[in-house]
Structure formats: C-alpha cells, structure tokens
Design an enzyme around this catalytic site. Structure first.
Site, PDB file in Angstrom:
ATOM      1  N   GLY A 185       0.798  -1.234   0.000  1.00 31.52           N
ATOM      2  CA  GLY A 185       0.000   0.000   0.000  1.00 31.52           C
ATOM      3  C   GLY A 185       0.826   1.277   0.000  1.00 31.52           C
ATOM      4  O   GLY A 185       0.269   2.375  -0.143  1.00 31.52           O
ATOM      5  N   ASP A 200     -24.523  30.035   7.117  1.00 30.34           N
ATOM      6  CA  ASP A 200     -24.245  30.515   8.469  1.00 30.34           C
ATOM      7  C   ASP A 200     -23.601  31.903   8.364  1.00 30.34           C
ATOM      8  O   ASP A 200     -23.296  32.369   7.257  1.00 30.34           O
ATOM      9  CB  ASP A 200     -23.347  29.539   9.256  1.00 30.34           C
ATOM     10  CG  ASP A 200     -22.044  29.235   8.547  1.00 30.34           C
ATOM     11  OD1 ASP A 200     -21.456  30.164   7.953  1.00 30.34           O
ATOM     12  OD2 ASP A 200     -21.610  28.068   8.567  1.00 30.34           O
ATOM     13  N   LYS A 254     -27.631  29.497  12.355  1.00 33.75           N
ATOM     14  CA  LYS A 254     -27.196  28.117  12.652  1.00 33.75           C
ATOM     15  C   LYS A 254     -26.617  28.049  14.058  1.00 33.75           C
ATOM     16  O   LYS A 254     -25.832  28.901  14.456  1.00 33.75           O
ATOM     17  CB  LYS A 254     -26.140  27.711  11.613  1.00 33.75           C
ATOM     18  CG  LYS A 254     -25.754  26.250  11.655  1.00 33.75           C
ATOM     19  CD  LYS A 254     -24.905  25.881  10.456  1.00 33.75           C
ATOM     20  CE  LYS A 254     -23.444  25.843  10.782  1.00 33.75           C
ATOM     21  NZ  LYS A 254     -22.603  25.415   9.657  1.00 33.75           N
ATOM     22  N   ASP A 310     -21.721  27.662  -0.159  1.00 28.89           N
ATOM     23  CA  ASP A 310     -20.817  27.226   0.909  1.00 28.89           C
ATOM     24  C   ASP A 310     -19.462  26.911   0.279  1.00 28.89           C
ATOM     25  O   ASP A 310     -19.347  26.856  -0.945  1.00 28.89           O
ATOM     26  CB  ASP A 310     -21.401  25.980   1.599  1.00 28.89           C
ATOM     27  CG  ASP A 310     -20.975  25.884   3.054  1.00 28.89           C
ATOM     28  OD1 ASP A 310     -20.048  26.607   3.457  1.00 28.89           O
ATOM     29  OD2 ASP A 310     -21.557  25.071   3.796  1.00 28.89           O
ATOM     30  N   THR A 332     -20.600  15.829   4.227  1.00 36.65           N
ATOM     31  CA  THR A 332     -21.621  14.793   4.456  1.00 36.65           C
ATOM     32  C   THR A 332     -23.002  15.287   4.012  1.00 36.65           C
ATOM     33  O   THR A 332     -23.979  14.555   4.122  1.00 36.65           O
ATOM     34  CB  THR A 332     -21.703  14.425   5.946  1.00 36.65           C
ATOM     35  OG1 THR A 332     -22.173  15.576   6.676  1.00 36.65           O
ATOM     36  CG2 THR A 332     -20.360  13.985   6.498  1.00 36.65           C
ATOM     37  N   GLY A 378     -24.920  17.353   5.444  1.00 31.67           N
ATOM     38  CA  GLY A 378     -25.813  17.715   6.553  1.00 31.67           C
ATOM     39  C   GLY A 378     -26.209  19.180   6.495  1.00 31.67           C
ATOM     40  O   GLY A 378     -27.403  19.520   6.603  1.00 31.67           O
ATOM     41  N   THR A 379     -25.230  20.056   6.305  1.00 29.85           N
ATOM     42  CA  THR A 379     -25.487  21.497   6.271  1.00 29.85           C
ATOM     43  C   THR A 379     -26.424  21.842   5.103  1.00 29.85           C
ATOM     44  O   THR A 379     -27.442  22.507   5.291  1.00 29.85           O
ATOM     45  CB  THR A 379     -24.147  22.259   6.108  1.00 29.85           C
ATOM     46  OG1 THR A 379     -23.264  21.818   7.133  1.00 29.85           O
ATOM     47  CG2 THR A 379     -24.322  23.756   6.174  1.00 29.85           C
TER      48      THR A 379
HETATM   49  C1  R5P Z   1     -18.259  24.434   7.618  1.00 34.83           C
HETATM   50  O1  R5P Z   1     -17.578  25.182   8.267  1.00 34.83           O
HETATM   51  C2  R5P Z   1     -18.103  24.338   6.133  1.00 34.83           C
HETATM   52  O2  R5P Z   1     -18.113  25.588   5.548  1.00 34.83           O
HETATM   53  C3  R5P Z   1     -19.204  23.473   5.533  1.00 34.83           C
HETATM   54  O3  R5P Z   1     -20.449  24.041   5.845  1.00 34.83           O
HETATM   55  C4  R5P Z   1     -19.142  22.085   6.077  1.00 34.83           C
HETATM   56  O4  R5P Z   1     -17.851  21.557   5.953  1.00 34.83           O
HETATM   57  C5  R5P Z   1     -20.122  21.192   5.371  1.00 34.83           C
HETATM   58  O5  R5P Z   1     -20.074  19.928   5.962  1.00 34.83           O
HETATM   59  P1  R5P Z   1     -21.262  18.915   5.817  1.00 34.83           P
HETATM   60  O6  R5P Z   1     -21.547  18.768   4.356  1.00 34.83           O
HETATM   61  O7  R5P Z   1     -20.719  17.636   6.424  1.00 34.83           O
HETATM   62  O8  R5P Z   1     -22.420  19.450   6.568  1.00 34.83           O
END
Ligand code: R5P
Length: 300
Positions: free
Chosen positions: A40, A170, A193, A219, A224, A226-227
């Site tokens: 690896g 945010d 947020k 953003d 993931t 989530g945001t």
């Molecule tokens: C946070 O500080 C970043 O700007 C993004 O909002 C964050 O990394 C997004 O992460 P996820 O898609 O896991 O919510």
C-alpha cells in the site's frame, strides 16, 4: 506553441483536471509514474528530466485524503532532488483544512502541520483555491489564493434566474454570499445556525426574505451534506420556490448523496476541484463547472 521551460505534472487525485489545466495553459503534461507497492505504500518517479525547468505539480488532497497527501509529498521530494528552477504546487482542494484550530485540548492543528510538510517536502510556492478559513491561509501562505466565485457566478448568470436570493448557510459564509449576490445583482439572506456538538448543528431560522424566491445557497465545502440538506429544507419550509445548492468543493462523503437526493434541490453546483464523475452518476441534479481555466492562467 507549447512553452518548453514549463512542465505540468499531475498526481493521481484528479488526473482529468490536470490534463485540462495543462491543455488550457498550453504547457506540456509531463511523465510521472505513480504506483503502489504491494503493502500500500505510494511510489512515484519522474520519467523525464526537469532540471532548470519551472515545474507545476497539481494535486488535490481529496479522498483518499491521506494517500493523496503522502503522494503529493513524495512527488515534491522527488521533484526537488532533480533541481527544477521553481517548484510550484497547485492544490485545488486542500484537505485537513477544517482541522485548523484546537477545539479540545490534546488535538493537533492538522491544517498547519500539512502546510509545514508541503513546504518541507520542497514546494517553493503554493497556488490554492477557496481555502476553508483565514487560519489555513495563514498556515499555507499561498502565492495565490484563487476564488471559484466568478466561475460559479458565471453559471448562474447564464441561467438568468429571476427573484434570486443568495443564501449564506451561516454567518461565517455571509461575506462570500454578499460578494456573490453583488455579482448576480441579487438579495442576500442568512441562516441562523446553532452548533449543538462537534458534529451536530441546528438551523433555527432565516434572516432575510426567501418566500417565493429562487435561492442559491453558497458554501465552501459539501462534505456529508448535513449542512446543505438542512438548509434546503429550511428554505423550502419558509416558502422558497426553487433552491440551488452551490459549493466550491464537493466531497459528497458518507450519507451525503442520500441526504441531498432526499432534500430535492433544483440543482447542486460544484467545481471539479475534486473528481465528480462517480458522484454525477448518483446525484442526478449535480452540475460541475470547471476551474481549469482559472488555474491555467496562473501557469501561463
Ligand atoms: C463548515 O464550516 C463548512 O463551511 C461546511 O459548511 C461544512 O464543511 C459542510 O459539511 P457537511 O456537508 O458535512 O455538513
């Protein structure tokens, strides 16, 4: 005509982008052998002489993050030993960026360590794209810190969307959202947020009018999902007509694809700082805008 004093090499993280950048910069894409040992370990070898040349290495520190990072360090070490005139690394996506401070005692400042390692491995300079925070910029001290904002704005401008509102997920993202809104001649809104824990956030409301509007959430990273998924839902709950989700870096890890498909945005727009071919197959609403020209300009 190709400039023979400049050579571009691509690591294995995003070879398609490397090829596109070299083509747009009218520079030669050099031969770099990259392999894995049976256990690896990463291995690389320059298959041509780069002594006295201006060398650009393109590598995103995207998944598999640690493998791509080590590969980049090995490439830099190998390159430096061949005595190029200048060794510049182009990092379209800088991984470990979100570990830019100590949250709990006993943690490393990984974003700083990675920056130190890149310098130590031999890079004379770094060109980066939309680094996560001011802290990361301070650690990495890039020669150029490029922004994908004009590329993403150009995509939306072409669509001629009416009643457009640029939404910051945010308060930290508000400055960027305002810049984007100015370019697009749109209004802004921001989501309130609240961080519940290291991994959990709660979106409690919106400052600004989104009812009956077409919203673009901006953003820097979708990881993931989530945001973005929470933000899309909240905007729809507050009467938004269509919701677009835009970010520079699309990681789409873990439950992201499922979350975003379920949240039903009108479109998801990211750049190719991270390869998106596989994600496009699973995320029907995904559109990819290329940052190759932006990066190629720096080589030219
Ligand atoms: C946070 O500080 C970043 O700007 C993004 O909002 C964050 O990394 C997004 O992460 P996820 O898609 O896991 O919510």
């Amino acid at each position: 005509m190709k400039n023979s004093t400049i050579v571009v090499f691509s690591g294995s993280a995003n070879p398609l982008l490397g090829k596109e950048i070299a083509k747009k910069a009218k520079a030669k894409l050099g031969n770099l052998k990259i392999e894995k040992f049976p256990d690896g370990e990463s291995y690389c070898r320059f298959d041509e002489d780069i002594a006295g040349k201006k060398v650009f290495i393109i590598q995103s520190v995207c998944p598999p993050v640690s493998e791509n990072l080590v590969e980049l360090l090995l490439i830099l070490d190998a390159a430096k030993r061949m005595k190029p005139k200048k060794l510049i690394v182009i990092i379209p996506y800088y991984g470990y960026a979100r570990q830019d401070r100590i949250v709990k005692k006993g943690e490393p400042v990984s974003a700083q360590l990675v920056a130190r390692a890149i310098k130590l491995a031999g890079a004379d300079g770094v060109i980066a794209l939309d680094l996560h925070s001011k802290a990361v910029e301070k650690f990495l001290k890039p020669k150029k810190h490029l922004k994908a904002l004009p590329t993403i704005a150009a995509y939306f401008r072409k669509k001629k969307i009416k009643k457009l509102v640029v939404v910051a997920p945010d308060y930290g993202a508000l400055k960027n959202a305002k810049k984007q809104a100015k370019v697009l001649k749109a209004k802004t809104a921001v989501i309130k947020k609240k961080r519940l824990s290291g991994k959990k956030v709660k979106m409690e409301g919106i400052e600004g009018n989104v009812h009956g509007k077409n919203c673009v959430i901006i953003d820097d990273i979708i990881s993931t999902g989530g945001t973005m998924a929470q933000a899309i839902r909240l905007l729809k709950k507050h009467g938004a007509e269509n919701v677009y989700a835009a970010a520079t870096h699309g990681l789409f890890v873990g439950p992201c694809i499922k979350r975003l498909n379920a949240a039903k945005p009108k479109e998801i727009i990211v750049t190719n700082s991270i390869p998106q071919k596989e994600h496009c197959k699973k995320l029907k609403k995904l559109k990819v805008v290329s940052i190759a020209s932006l990066l190629a300009k720096e080589i030219k």
